[in-house]
Scaffold this motif. Structure first.
Motif, PDB file in Angstrom:
ATOM      1  N   ALA A 181     -52.169 -49.988  -2.521  1.00 13.69           N
ATOM      2  CA  ALA A 181     -52.301 -50.248  -3.974  1.00 13.69           C
ATOM      3  C   ALA A 181     -51.275 -49.602  -4.656  1.00 13.69           C
ATOM      4  N   ALA A 182     -50.968 -48.218  -4.508  1.00 18.28           N
ATOM      5  CA  ALA A 182     -49.807 -47.668  -5.207  1.00 18.28           C
ATOM      6  C   ALA A 182     -48.371 -48.193  -5.241  1.00 18.28           C
ATOM      7  N   SER A 183     -48.090 -48.902  -3.901  1.00 25.25           N
ATOM      8  CA  SER A 183     -46.716 -49.530  -3.714  1.00 25.25           C
ATOM      9  C   SER A 183     -46.936 -50.696  -4.626  1.00 25.25           C
ATOM     10  N   ALA A 184     -47.975 -51.478  -4.455  1.00 22.04           N
ATOM     11  CA  ALA A 184     -48.140 -52.880  -5.020  1.00 22.04           C
ATOM     12  C   ALA A 184     -48.051 -52.651  -6.661  1.00 22.04           C
ATOM     13  N   SER A 185     -48.311 -51.587  -7.093  1.00 23.96           N
ATOM     14  CA  SER A 185     -48.342 -51.186  -8.696  1.00 23.96           C
ATOM     15  C   SER A 185     -46.897 -50.950  -8.803  1.00 23.96           C
ATOM     16  N   ALA A 186     -46.003 -50.222  -8.038  1.00 16.83           N
ATOM     17  CA  ALA A 186     -44.601 -50.020  -8.224  1.00 16.83           C
ATOM     18  C   ALA A 186     -44.199 -51.489  -8.309  1.00 16.83           C
ATOM     19  N   PHE A 187     -44.297 -52.272  -7.290  1.00 17.09           N
ATOM     20  CA  PHE A 187     -43.745 -53.461  -7.307  1.00 17.09           C
ATOM     21  C   PHE A 187     -44.008 -54.186  -8.742  1.00 17.09           C
ATOM     22  N   LEU A 188     -45.388 -54.160  -9.166  1.00 16.63           N
ATOM     23  CA  LEU A 188     -45.768 -54.807 -10.370  1.00 16.63           C
ATOM     24  C   LEU A 188     -44.737 -54.418 -11.527  1.00 16.63           C
ATOM     25  N   LEU A 189     -44.498 -53.015 -11.558  1.00 16.14           N
ATOM     26  CA  LEU A 189     -43.605 -52.456 -12.491  1.00 16.14           C
ATOM     27  C   LEU A 189     -42.233 -53.081 -12.257  1.00 16.14           C
ATOM     28  N   GLY A 190     -41.689 -53.126 -11.342  1.00 19.70           N
ATOM     29  CA  GLY A 190     -40.528 -53.604 -10.895  1.00 19.70           C
ATOM     30  C   GLY A 190     -40.448 -55.148 -11.424  1.00 19.70           C
ATOM     31  N   PHE A 191     -41.545 -55.787 -11.242  1.00 21.13           N
ATOM     32  CA  PHE A 191     -41.573 -57.304 -11.578  1.00 21.13           C
ATOM     33  C   PHE A 191     -41.668 -57.481 -13.237  1.00 21.13           C
ATOM     34  N   ILE A 192     -42.229 -56.616 -13.800  1.00 20.60           N
ATOM     35  CA  ILE A 192     -42.352 -56.596 -15.263  1.00 20.60           C
ATOM     36  C   ILE A 192     -40.890 -56.520 -15.861  1.00 20.60           C
ATOM     37  N   LEU A 193     -39.912 -55.469 -15.001  1.00 25.63           N
ATOM     38  CA  LEU A 193     -38.827 -55.182 -15.429  1.00 25.63           C
ATOM     39  C   LEU A 193     -37.945 -56.519 -15.523  1.00 25.63           C
ATOM     40  N   TYR A 194     -38.129 -57.216 -14.295  1.00 23.21           N
ATOM     41  CA  TYR A 194     -37.677 -58.489 -13.936  1.00 23.21           C
ATOM     42  C   TYR A 194     -37.991 -59.553 -15.052  1.00 23.21           C
ATOM     43  N   LEU A 195     -39.191 -59.534 -15.308  1.00 19.54           N
ATOM     44  CA  LEU A 195     -39.600 -60.303 -16.472  1.00 19.54           C
ATOM     45  C   LEU A 195     -39.182 -60.185 -17.797  1.00 19.54           C
ATOM     46  N   ALA A 196     -38.738 -58.958 -17.945  1.00 17.70           N
ATOM     47  CA  ALA A 196     -38.058 -58.838 -19.406  1.00 17.70           C
ATOM     48  C   ALA A 196     -36.804 -59.254 -19.308  1.00 17.70           C
ATOM     49  N   GLU A 197     -36.103 -58.916 -18.178  1.00 13.49           N
ATOM     50  CA  GLU A 197     -34.485 -59.556 -18.024  1.00 13.49           C
ATOM     51  C   GLU A 197     -34.521 -61.050 -17.824  1.00 13.49           C
ATOM     52  N   THR A 198     -35.520 -61.646 -17.413  1.00 14.80           N
ATOM     53  CA  THR A 198     -35.505 -62.979 -17.137  1.00 14.80           C
ATOM     54  C   THR A 198     -36.190 -63.990 -18.363  1.00 14.80           C
ATOM     55  N   GLY A 199     -37.284 -63.296 -18.904  1.00  7.11           N
ATOM     56  CA  GLY A 199     -38.035 -63.593 -19.986  1.00  7.11           C
ATOM     57  C   GLY A 199     -37.001 -64.038 -21.127  1.00  7.11           C
ATOM     58  N   PRO A 218     -48.183 -62.176 -12.219  1.00  4.85           N
ATOM     59  CA  PRO A 218     -48.566 -60.753 -12.171  1.00  4.85           C
ATOM     60  C   PRO A 218     -50.195 -60.617 -12.184  1.00  4.85           C
ATOM     61  N   ILE A 219     -50.612 -61.709 -12.445  1.00  7.87           N
ATOM     62  CA  ILE A 219     -52.501 -61.742 -12.475  1.00  7.87           C
ATOM     63  C   ILE A 219     -52.769 -61.621 -11.092  1.00  7.87           C
ATOM     64  N   LEU A 220     -52.054 -62.552 -10.156  1.00  4.14           N
ATOM     65  CA  LEU A 220     -52.567 -62.408  -8.842  1.00  4.14           C
ATOM     66  C   LEU A 220     -52.148 -61.070  -8.307  1.00  4.14           C
ATOM     67  N   ILE A 234     -45.423 -70.923 -15.555  1.00  2.65           N
ATOM     68  CA  ILE A 234     -46.473 -70.921 -14.957  1.00  2.65           C
ATOM     69  C   ILE A 234     -46.518 -69.720 -14.025  1.00  2.65           C
ATOM     70  N   THR A 235     -45.317 -69.646 -13.263  1.00  7.92           N
ATOM     71  CA  THR A 235     -45.408 -68.520 -12.283  1.00  7.92           C
ATOM     72  C   THR A 235     -45.122 -67.264 -12.907  1.00  7.92           C
ATOM     73  N   LEU A 293     -59.312 -65.939  -4.367  1.00  8.29           N
ATOM     74  CA  LEU A 293     -58.528 -66.556  -5.590  1.00  8.29           C
ATOM     75  C   LEU A 293     -56.932 -65.904  -5.264  1.00  8.29           C
ATOM     76  N   HIS A 294     -56.959 -64.645  -4.783  1.00  8.20           N
ATOM     77  CA  HIS A 294     -55.526 -63.924  -4.493  1.00  8.20           C
ATOM     78  C   HIS A 294     -54.769 -64.986  -3.472  1.00  8.20           C
ATOM     79  N   GLY A 295     -55.478 -65.502  -2.254  1.00  8.55           N
ATOM     80  CA  GLY A 295     -54.794 -65.952  -1.293  1.00  8.55           C
ATOM     81  C   GLY A 295     -54.386 -67.582  -1.738  1.00  8.55           C
ATOM     82  N   VAL A 296     -55.625 -68.130  -2.027  1.00  7.42           N
ATOM     83  CA  VAL A 296     -55.176 -69.663  -2.538  1.00  7.42           C
ATOM     84  C   VAL A 296     -54.136 -69.606  -3.760  1.00  7.42           C
ATOM     85  N   GLY A 297     -54.391 -68.824  -4.702  1.00 11.78           N
ATOM     86  CA  GLY A 297     -53.295 -68.796  -5.854  1.00 11.78           C
ATOM     87  C   GLY A 297     -51.984 -68.512  -5.414  1.00 11.78           C
ATOM     88  N   MET A 298     -51.760 -67.265  -4.745  1.00  8.12           N
ATOM     89  CA  MET A 298     -50.233 -67.046  -4.109  1.00  8.12           C
ATOM     90  C   MET A 298     -49.804 -68.228  -3.348  1.00  8.12           C
TER      91      MET A 298
END
Lengths: 257, 474
Positions: free
Chosen positions: B445-463, B20-22, B14-15, B50-55
């Motif tokens: 927005a640019a920084s959050a995009s960098a974070f998302l990129l890092g999280f995708i790498l994390y997801l690849a490793e953990t997934g 990533p959507i949030l 679920i997380t 949605l972003h606030g309650v969702g997170m």
């Protein structure tokens, strides 16, 4: 048993639209409260007045050294004017502060009235000798300017020769509205709040229009202070309930083992 | 190898889907504030809600699931209740999505009274939103009580609170995670019960037309919301206490100081929320003072003891640094850094300047994203790796961490600087006088995009480890 409960729930749901039907009294109060709120801070035009003793003064002279309560009326009124003026008079007597904290002006919006009419009105209220009560008349346009600034409306019905109008009491300090009371207040609670504000005290809590189940605070008009209300219990209830639940959970587990 | 129960694996899934959507929603919000996507500007406030309650919801559930998994080393939480909690969470999320996307409900995550009744969205979307919170709150309350029940089966209340350490005894040995969980869940039950009360008051107004007192509603709402968010953080810390020692090769035990500090938290954390009401001049002054004192007092004992303990744990230890240990350690750092911003904001004189600015999202993003999120995703990786035992790619893992850290702190910096320069929060578009706010938003927005990129790498490793764990799960 379960069926009976289900019926109860369904009945409650069926009643919900009835229960939730708009409370017209509360809606009117809420509307009045919004209208009163809009007046706060408004500048009041300075106009020339003729008082019951024949003196001609500027409105600003009446609020120069102390705040001023202003209300509107007309002598021939067969409706709310006299009861409203009586309510103001009685509230002033009950609450006190006349002369020391504020003075009162009753301004007629019927420009045909004379000084004699003003004196008759004061006499009818037993206020002829009250030094800090003023009854005044002004030119039609001047009264309209003040009324316009205060969103106060009146219109002559040609058929009855009576004015259609509402009731308003406005507290003014140095030319600006401090607070207004619209409609026909009952009791002196709201008048007391108004006087506290005229005295320069900050009234932080007003009653919410309509039925309110519970409140955090309420304003005590006698002492002029906010005091804690029953609603605050809802802030401590969850903590006590959580501790009780924790104690019950651990005690229950201990009994089982 | 210790296999995870399926509830933990589902919570991870679920997380991994929702987070990533949030994040994308967050990037959308900052992009709109930067002057982009003007055609979608009307979606700003619904998606902010949605972003606030969702997170808040996702990370509360993720931290509870992690904690439940950690606790299962010591006690036996009910698998059925854990499953009900996840199903309830999914139902709540579906209802939330419905009220936002179909009804454009936009009262914010704090849904301050009377805003839910005053917006331009249809009345039914407010009802759906309240139902969503009801489902989430009810299932989380049951979940919390079940975890307390599981602890109670092994420990007495005084033992679970570590009071025997205060009396100078060290037996029975109490894992720090159990102590922190007991403290957090008792306070958490109080928060959830206050949620029940505020929802009940909303329903009464809906059904009977009885007006509510705005000040009372705001107090109860923040008792619920602030405390729940605060406790999510503590649940993450409990996980770190349990797992980080495995990487340091040293134990991290409960002692008298740890017991005192966390018992202080139980006493104090319930009063800290008053700092959300500094701007409410009607609130009695004594409550404002209590808010400031409690905010300092709840932050300092637990944070100082934990940070100091973590430093001692790591100092000159033969640390095994990998994705999990790095994120757990960085999570503690983010908690401390965000805590400093929070303590500044909870100072009345500073709050008068900062409260309605972007300083506020700055500090809660810091301890939530760089604190709780790092701790929980660190734990998720740890558990997946524990189950899958796949070879680790140090380069990819370090790159993921670097991108997430740079992205996260870039996002925070854009918030902090904007807040310090009085850029207001909750503005979809900035007027000409605040045009510089758009620059910070673009950087965010640019920084959050960098974070998302890092999280995708994390997801690849953990997934891939998660997939293997799912296949191996009983």
């Amino acid at each position: 048993m379960n069926r009976a409960r289900l019926c109860g729930v369904l009945a409650a749901l069926a009643c919900a639209p009835v229960l939730a039907a708009p409370d017209t009294g509360a809606a009117a109060q809420a509307s009045a409260a919004r209208a009163e709120g809009r007046l706060a801070g408004r500048a009041v035009p300075d106009i020339p007045l003729t008082l019951a003793d024949g003196r001609r003064v500027q409105l600003s002279e009446l609020w120069r050294d102390k705040p001023l309560l202003v209300t509107f009326y007309y002598r021939r009124c067969a409706g709310v004017c006299m009861p409203f003026l009586e309510w103001v008079r009685d509230a002033v007597r009950t609450v006190g502060g006349l002369g020391s904290d504020y003075r009162v002006l009753a301004l007629t919006f019927d420009d045909a009235e004379t000084v004699a009419d003003l004196r008759a009105q004061a006499a009818a209220l037993g206020l002829l000798e009250a030094s800090d009560w003023s009854f005044a008349v002004a030119g039609k346009d001047e009264v309209a300017r003040v009324a316009g600034a205060l969103d106060y409306w009146y219109r002559l019905d040609p058929a009855t020769r009576q004015y259609d109008h509402n009731s308003l009491l406005v507290g003014i300090d140095r030319g600006r509205v401090v607070r207004a009371l619209l409609g026909t207040p009952s009791g002196s609670q709201r008048f007391r709040e108004l006087v506290w504000e005229l005295r320069g005290s900050f009234v932080s809590v007003y009653r919410v229009p309509g039925r309110t189940l519970l409140r955090c605070l309420s304003f005590d008009p006698l002492s002029g202070k906010a005091r804690l209300d029953w609603g605050l219990l809802l802030l401590v209830l969850p903590a006590f309930a959580a501790v009780a639940l924790a104690l019950a959970t651990f005690a229950g587990a201990a009994r089982r083992t | 190898m210790r296999s995870a129960n399926s509830n933990t694996l589902y919570a991870m899934a679920i997380t991994f889907v929702l987070f990533p959507i949030l994040i994308l929603l967050g990037i959308f919000l900052r992009t709109v504030q930067a002057g982009g996507l003007t055609g979608l500007q009307s979606w700003f406030y619904p998606l902010m809600t949605l972003h606030g309650v969702g997170m808040v919801g996702v990370w509360y559930v993720a931290s509870m699931a992690s904690l439940s998994d950690v606790l299962s080393r010591h006690v036996t939480p009910s698998a059925l209740i854990g499953r009900i909690a996840l199903i309830g969470t999914l139902i709540g999320v579906v209802l939330l999505l419905a009220c936002v996307f179909l009804g454009r409900f936009a009262a914010g995550w704090y849904f301050l009274y009377p805003l839910p009744f005053k917006g331009e969205w249809p009345a039914w979307s407010t009802v759906i939103f309240l139902l969503s919170l009801t489902v989430l709150g009810a299932t989380w309350l049951i979940w919390s009580l079940d975890l307390l029940r599981a602890i109670a089966k092994r420990y007495t209340l005084s033992q679970a609170l570590g009071w025997h350490y205060l009396a100078g005894r060290s037996e029975p040995v109490l894992p720090p995670a159990v102590l922190i969980t007991t403290v957090s869940l008792i306070a958490g039950v109080a928060a959830l019960l206050s949620g029940v009360i505020v929802l009940a008051l909303y329903y009464i107004e809906l059904l009977a037309g009885t007006a509510n007192d705005a000040l009372l509603m705001k107090n109860i709402t923040f008792f619920f919301g602030h405390t729940l968010v605060n406790l999510s953080m503590y649940l993450g810390v409990a996980v770190v206490y349990e797992v980080l020692p495995a990487y340091a090769g040293r134990p991290w035990k409960t002692n008298r100081i740890v017991a005192i500090s966390w018992n202080c938290v139980l006493l104090i954390v319930l009063f800290a929320y008053f700092h959300h009401l500094y701007m409410d001049f009607v609130q009695p002054g004594i409550l404002q003072t209590i808010g400031q004192v409690a905010s300092y007092a709840s932050a300092i004992p637990a944070a100082v003891v934990t940070i100091f303990g973590a430093l001692l744990l790591v100092y000159r230890a033969r640390m095994r640094w990998n994705l999990a240990s790095l994120l757990l350690y960085l999570g503690l750092a983010g908690w401390a850094i965000g805590g400093v911003g929070a303590v500044i904001d909870s100072t009345i004189s500073a709050n008068l300047r900062l409260h309605n600015t972007l300083w506020v999202p700055a500090h809660f993003h810091t301890y939530f994203l760089a604190g709780l999120v790092f701790m929980v995703v660190g734990y998720f990786y740890h558990r997946c790796q524990e189950m899958a035992e796949l070879p680790e790619s140090a380069g990819v893992q370090k790159l993921a961490v670097v991108l997430m850290v740079i992205g996260a702190y870039g996002l925070f910096a854009a918030f902090y600087f904007a807040g310090a320069y009085s850029v207001p929060r909750r503005y979809a578009a900035y007027p000409a006088e605040l045009a510089y706010g758009a620059t910070y938003a673009a950087a965010g927005a640019a920084s959050a995009s960098a974070f998302l990129l890092g999280f995708i790498l994390y997801l690849a490793e953990t997934g891939k480890r998660w997939l293997k764990a799912v296949r191996a799960a009983p």
